[in-house]
Design a protein around this motif. Structure first.
Motif, mmCIF file in Angstrom:
data_model
loop_
_atom_site.group_PDB
_atom_site.id
_atom_site.type_symbol
_atom_site.label_atom_id
_atom_site.label_comp_id
_atom_site.label_asym_id
_atom_site.label_seq_id
_atom_site.Cartn_x
_atom_site.Cartn_y
_atom_site.Cartn_z
ATOM 1 N N ASN A 40 0.821 -1.211 0.000
ATOM 2 C CA ASN A 40 0.000 0.000 0.000
ATOM 3 C C ASN A 40 0.853 1.257 0.000
ATOM 4 O O ASN A 40 0.580 2.210 -0.731
ATOM 5 C CB ASN A 40 -0.927 -0.005 1.225
ATOM 6 N N GLU A 44 1.170 4.033 -3.164
ATOM 7 C CA GLU A 44 0.878 5.452 -2.937
ATOM 8 C C GLU A 44 2.090 6.319 -3.276
ATOM 9 O O GLU A 44 1.961 7.382 -3.902
ATOM 10 C CB GLU A 44 0.457 5.658 -1.475
ATOM 11 N N ASN A 48 2.819 9.009 -6.854
ATOM 12 C CA ASN A 48 2.884 10.426 -6.500
ATOM 13 C C ASN A 48 4.291 11.007 -6.501
ATOM 14 O O ASN A 48 4.487 12.138 -6.059
ATOM 15 C CB ASN A 48 2.251 10.644 -5.119
ATOM 16 N N HIS A 65 -2.747 0.223 -9.950
ATOM 17 C CA HIS A 65 -3.801 0.546 -8.983
ATOM 18 C C HIS A 65 -4.833 -0.577 -8.928
ATOM 19 O O HIS A 65 -5.310 -0.939 -7.844
ATOM 20 C CB HIS A 65 -4.471 1.869 -9.365
ATOM 21 N N ARG A 72 -5.439 -2.967 -0.755
ATOM 22 C CA ARG A 72 -6.087 -1.833 -0.107
ATOM 23 C C ARG A 72 -7.309 -2.289 0.680
ATOM 24 O O ARG A 72 -7.587 -1.777 1.774
ATOM 25 C CB ARG A 72 -6.489 -0.774 -1.146
#
Length: 206
Positions: A40, A44, A48, A65, A72
């Motif tokens: 996870n 993330e 980003n 994803h 998740r």
């Protein structure tokens, strides 16, 4: 964490006694959940990172994803353990979940495998092992390590190649970035460990 899980589960598959309760439950499940949270965090972080470049999406290939969705779901369910406890109990689950995996015994004359299930004790007097069919890759001897919790299940073994591909791509992009003239001479602090002796004067002790 995955390496420790792999080694422990492989050893457990070859145990001669199935009635002996192993003393490895706690740390195996701690490593399994560490892996879930690491997936996870990586997902993330990866999406980003400033300046990261992604290849054009292939509609026939699931996105990272989408691949990590079950991880998740596991994390969200675990984070809301009190709220989800009734549904977990209804599914005869435990607060740590359940691990399933396969370990190969022999290849010839035919492929023989152990299908193993590891579930911490519950109030159910006669725990049962799932016999539902499942698809898995077969890295020898142990593969298909799956953690289930409530109604969700994630394949820890299957996600690793997807992460490895992205790590290699990310490392290449970082290498290119740090090779740029304005970055080349900048010193980078890497892993760090230090220790120093600290003494306390008798007069300062309380």
């Amino acid at each position: 964490a995955y390496s420790r899980i792999y080694e422990t589960l492989t050893q457990m598959a070859f145990r001669t006694s199935t009635t002996e309760i192993p003393n490895k439950f706690a740390h195996v499940f701690m490593d399994a959940w560490t892996f879930v949270y690491a997936v996870n965090r990586f997902e993330e972080l990866y999406k980003n990172i400033p300046g990261i470049k992604f290849n054009k999406r292939d509609p026939n290939v699931p996105t990272f994803h989408e691949i990590t969705e079950t991880f998740r779901s596991l994390r969200r369910t675990a984070d809301r353990l009190v709220a989800t406890s009734e549904s977990i109990v209804a599914l005869e689950g435990s607060a740590l979940g359940e691990l399933n995996w396969i370990t190969g015994i022999e290849v010839r004359p035919k492929i023989s495998l152990w299908h193993c299930t590891m579930r911490p004790g519950t109030l159910h007097k006669q725990p049962s092992q799932s016999t539902a069919p499942f698809k898995s890759t077969m890295g020898w001897p142990t593969d298909g390590i799956r953690l289930s919790f409530g109604q969700f299940e994630s394949n820890l073994s299957a996600i690793r190649p997807h992460i490895a591909i992205r790590i290699r791509d990310l490392e290449q992009q970082l290498e290119n970035a740090f090779s740029a003239p304005d970055q080349k001479q900048i010193q980078i602090i890497n892993d760090f460990f230090a220790k120093r002796c600290v003494t306390v004067d008798d007069s300062e002790q309380s």
